[in-house]
Design a protein around this motif. Structure first.
Motif, PDB file in Angstrom:
ATOM      1  N   ILE A  26      14.218   7.693 -31.239  1.00  0.00           N
ATOM      2  CA  ILE A  26      14.687   7.896 -29.870  1.00  0.00           C
ATOM      3  C   ILE A  26      14.402   6.600 -29.127  1.00  0.00           C
ATOM      4  O   ILE A  26      13.259   6.150 -29.073  1.00  0.00           O
ATOM      5  CB  ILE A  26      13.946   9.060 -29.176  1.00  0.00           C
ATOM      6  CG1 ILE A  26      14.076  10.360 -29.994  1.00  0.00           C
ATOM      7  CG2 ILE A  26      14.499   9.290 -27.771  1.00  0.00           C
ATOM      8  CD1 ILE A  26      13.256  11.512 -29.453  1.00  0.00           C
ATOM      9  N   SER A  27      15.459   5.997 -28.581  1.00  0.00           N
ATOM     10  CA  SER A  27      15.320   4.707 -27.920  1.00  0.00           C
ATOM     11  C   SER A  27      15.717   4.793 -26.451  1.00  0.00           C
ATOM     12  O   SER A  27      16.485   5.691 -26.061  1.00  0.00           O
ATOM     13  CB  SER A  27      16.215   3.669 -28.613  1.00  0.00           C
ATOM     14  OG  SER A  27      15.846   3.477 -29.957  1.00  0.00           O
ATOM     15  N   GLY A  29      13.790   9.392 -21.173  1.00  0.00           N
ATOM     16  CA  GLY A  29      14.573  10.470 -20.573  1.00  0.00           C
ATOM     17  C   GLY A  29      14.516  11.766 -21.350  1.00  0.00           C
ATOM     18  O   GLY A  29      15.476  12.547 -21.345  1.00  0.00           O
ATOM     19  N   ILE A  30      13.374  12.032 -22.034  1.00  0.00           N
ATOM     20  CA  ILE A  30      13.268  13.249 -22.860  1.00  0.00           C
ATOM     21  C   ILE A  30      12.245  14.240 -22.333  1.00  0.00           C
ATOM     22  O   ILE A  30      12.163  15.370 -22.829  1.00  0.00           O
ATOM     23  CB  ILE A  30      12.911  12.891 -24.324  1.00  0.00           C
ATOM     24  CG1 ILE A  30      11.557  12.191 -24.418  1.00  0.00           C
ATOM     25  CG2 ILE A  30      14.021  12.045 -24.946  1.00  0.00           C
ATOM     26  CD1 ILE A  30      11.097  11.945 -25.849  1.00  0.00           C
ATOM     27  N   LEU A  31      11.452  13.856 -21.328  1.00  0.00           N
ATOM     28  CA  LEU A  31      10.417  14.726 -20.787  1.00  0.00           C
ATOM     29  C   LEU A  31      10.468  14.609 -19.269  1.00  0.00           C
ATOM     30  O   LEU A  31      10.318  13.515 -18.720  1.00  0.00           O
ATOM     31  CB  LEU A  31       9.039  14.307 -21.311  1.00  0.00           C
ATOM     32  CG  LEU A  31       7.827  15.090 -20.805  1.00  0.00           C
ATOM     33  CD1 LEU A  31       7.927  16.565 -21.206  1.00  0.00           C
ATOM     34  CD2 LEU A  31       6.536  14.482 -21.370  1.00  0.00           C
ATOM     35  N   ASP A  32      10.696  15.737 -18.603  1.00  0.00           N
ATOM     36  CA  ASP A  32      10.837  15.709 -17.145  1.00  0.00           C
ATOM     37  C   ASP A  32       9.793  16.630 -16.515  1.00  0.00           C
ATOM     38  O   ASP A  32       9.961  17.851 -16.485  1.00  0.00           O
ATOM     39  CB  ASP A  32      12.247  16.150 -16.747  1.00  0.00           C
ATOM     40  CG  ASP A  32      12.576  15.780 -15.302  1.00  0.00           C
ATOM     41  OD1 ASP A  32      11.651  15.760 -14.475  1.00  0.00           O
ATOM     42  OD2 ASP A  32      13.757  15.512 -15.017  1.00  0.00           O
ATOM     43  N   ILE A  33       8.718  16.032 -16.056  1.00  0.00           N
ATOM     44  CA  ILE A  33       7.646  16.787 -15.407  1.00  0.00           C
ATOM     45  C   ILE A  33       7.945  17.050 -13.931  1.00  0.00           C
ATOM     46  O   ILE A  33       7.718  18.168 -13.448  1.00  0.00           O
ATOM     47  CB  ILE A  33       6.295  16.062 -15.589  1.00  0.00           C
ATOM     48  CG1 ILE A  33       5.962  15.943 -17.080  1.00  0.00           C
ATOM     49  CG2 ILE A  33       5.174  16.798 -14.853  1.00  0.00           C
ATOM     50  CD1 ILE A  33       4.760  15.072 -17.388  1.00  0.00           C
ATOM     51  N   LYS A  77      17.240  14.526 -26.643  1.00  0.00           N
ATOM     52  CA  LYS A  77      16.652  14.368 -27.971  1.00  0.00           C
ATOM     53  C   LYS A  77      15.203  14.858 -28.021  1.00  0.00           C
ATOM     54  O   LYS A  77      14.699  15.187 -29.103  1.00  0.00           O
ATOM     55  CB  LYS A  77      16.742  12.910 -28.414  1.00  0.00           C
ATOM     56  CG  LYS A  77      18.164  12.491 -28.773  1.00  0.00           C
ATOM     57  CD  LYS A  77      18.212  11.097 -29.367  1.00  0.00           C
ATOM     58  CE  LYS A  77      19.624  10.760 -29.832  1.00  0.00           C
ATOM     59  NZ  LYS A  77      19.693   9.399 -30.424  1.00  0.00           N
ATOM     60  N   GLY A  78      14.536  14.928 -26.872  1.00  0.00           N
ATOM     61  CA  GLY A  78      13.185  15.501 -26.844  1.00  0.00           C
ATOM     62  C   GLY A  78      13.210  16.976 -27.200  1.00  0.00           C
ATOM     63  O   GLY A  78      12.385  17.464 -27.980  1.00  0.00           O
ATOM     64  N   ALA A  79      14.184  17.712 -26.635  1.00  0.00           N
ATOM     65  CA  ALA A  79      14.326  19.136 -26.951  1.00  0.00           C
ATOM     66  C   ALA A  79      14.740  19.322 -28.405  1.00  0.00           C
ATOM     67  O   ALA A  79      14.284  20.253 -29.084  1.00  0.00           O
ATOM     68  CB  ALA A  79      15.352  19.780 -26.014  1.00  0.00           C
TER      69      ALA A  79
END
Length: 415
Positions: free
Chosen positions: A410-411, A140-144, A161-163
């Protein structure tokens, strides 16, 4: 841009360079124009001197006025011819590629790049490896999909957490560079046509540029454009060189002609984020600072624990402004191979001549050399994801980033 004097004095070398770089040129025609230009310039200068001499005699000798008038007409005609010839020379020279370093390898495309060394240990896994797109969706950290919905294909969101990981990486890299003598900037994200021309993106990469309709502006493809353009028309103090600059910016490229290349996920996109290294230095020092920027790139990847190899870029994969270029290709476990994450180019005086950036040191006055080198982009983020993944999809964060992230992994939700 190559100096016409250099072309004149090294005609065979320039011709061989153009042939090797696949640039068609009528060098004999260019040299004929250059000879005509110099001849007309001498004639015009002689006419000006004679006109000035006669002008002083007009008060005593009225007949001199007719001679002055005739000289002005002839001079005007010569100057018009000279301007036309110089424009023809300029139009050829601005499209000529830079000279090549002696050790640039032959090759038509990136398959001709020569590996210099490998560093790091390629990770092995006892489970089915995911690529960054699958990991990003799972975590849930990258939304294309929503990037596409909002802005179109080639755009994306880092979230949660990706940002946070992205911001930590970019800040950490800038801090590393500042500790190594770089001055940090925040630059405009648009640039004028002159700046794009001066840095060599026009006309050589015009199809990669997003222009703003009705404005003399385009979105930057890299902060190289705004950082090098910062010193346009400046005469720098030679004692202050080198000047080392860095900036973090979004970057925008059309990626025209990239269709069909391996581009799943966000490896090849229209907007990405980058920390850049720019160096202004004396001509005799550019090889040294080219290597320095490469050492910085390698240090960053080593500290992050990402395996990579360094390649000497071949002539067919080296952009027209470049004299010599190194690429670093990191290992991407999900992709199963090396992929480019940084480019580092010695541009010699190609940009400084186009932007009129000189330095003065005692009696020496010359054009500076410029180095443009990636420090880090989003591609390093996705290399972290793919190389440090665990069987359940968890991504372990490199130790150097943990203090800035505030977490060590990140899990997936619920893990």
């Amino acid at each position: 841009m190559i100096d016409i004097k250099f072309i004149r004095e090294h005609a065979e070398e320039v011709k061989a360079n153009c042939v090797r770089r696949g640039f068609p040129i009528d060098l004999e025609g260019l040299l004929k124009l250059d000879a005509d230009s110099r001849q007309l310039s001498q004639e015009a200068e002689a006419l000006r001197a004679e006109r000035n001499r006669l002008s002083k005699e007009c008060a005593k000798d009225p007949s001199a006025r007719d001679k002055v008038k005739q000289l002005k007409e002839v001079l005007s005609s010569k100057e018009e011819m000279l301007a036309r010839i110089q424009n023809k020379i300029h139009q050829v020279v601005i499209r000529m590629p830079n000279m090549l370093a002696p050790d640039v390898p032959d090759g038509l495309d990136d398959s001709g790049n020569v590996e210099l060394r490998k560093e790091g240990t390629i990770p092995t896994f006892d489970f089915k490896v995911r690529d960054h797109q699958e990991l990003g969706e799972l975590l849930g950290i990258l939304d294309i999909p929503r990037g596409t919905k909002v802005a179109g294909a080639g755009f994306y969101y880092w979230k949660g957490k990706g940002a946070m990981l992205a911001q930590a990486l970019y800040f950490w890299v800038q801090r590393v560079l500042v500790e190594r003598g770089f001055t940090m900037f925040m630059t405009p994200c648009v640039a004028k046509e002159r700046t794009l021309f001066g840095t060599g993106y026009l006309p050589f990469f015009a199809d990669q540029t997003y222009n703003l309709e009705g404005e003399d502006l385009a979105l930057i493809g890299t902060s190289e454009q705004t950082l090098v353009g910062y010193h346009a028309d400046d005469v720098l103090d030679g004692a202050s060189l080198p000047l080392c600059y860095t900036a973090f910016t979004p970057c925008f490229r059309t990626e025209a002609g990239s269709y069909g290349k391996a581009s799943r996920g966000i490896f090849r996109v229209h907007q990405f984020h980058k920390v850049e290294q720019i160096v202004f230095c004396k001509p005799e020092d550019s090889v040294k600072y080219h290597e320095m920027c490469l050492a910085n790139e390698e240090y960053i990847l080593q500290q992050l624990g990402i395996p990579y190899h360094v390649v000497n870029v071949c002539v067919g994969d080296l952009g027209a402004p470049g004299y010599k270029k190194y690429d670093i290709e990191a290992w991407f476990a999900g992709f199963g191979g090396y992929r480019e994450v940084t480019s580092n180019t010695n541009l010699t005086s190609f940009q400084s001549r186009r932007l009129n950036i000189r330095y003065k040191d005692g009696d020496t006055r010359d054009y500076v050399h410029t180095i443009s080198a990636t420090a880090v982009t989003d591609r390093v983020l996705i290399a972290i994801m793919e190389n440090f993944q665990q069987e359940d999809g968890t991504v372990v964060i490199p130790e150097v980033l943990r203090p800035l992230c505030g977490f060590d992994r990140i899990s997936p939700a619920g893990k």
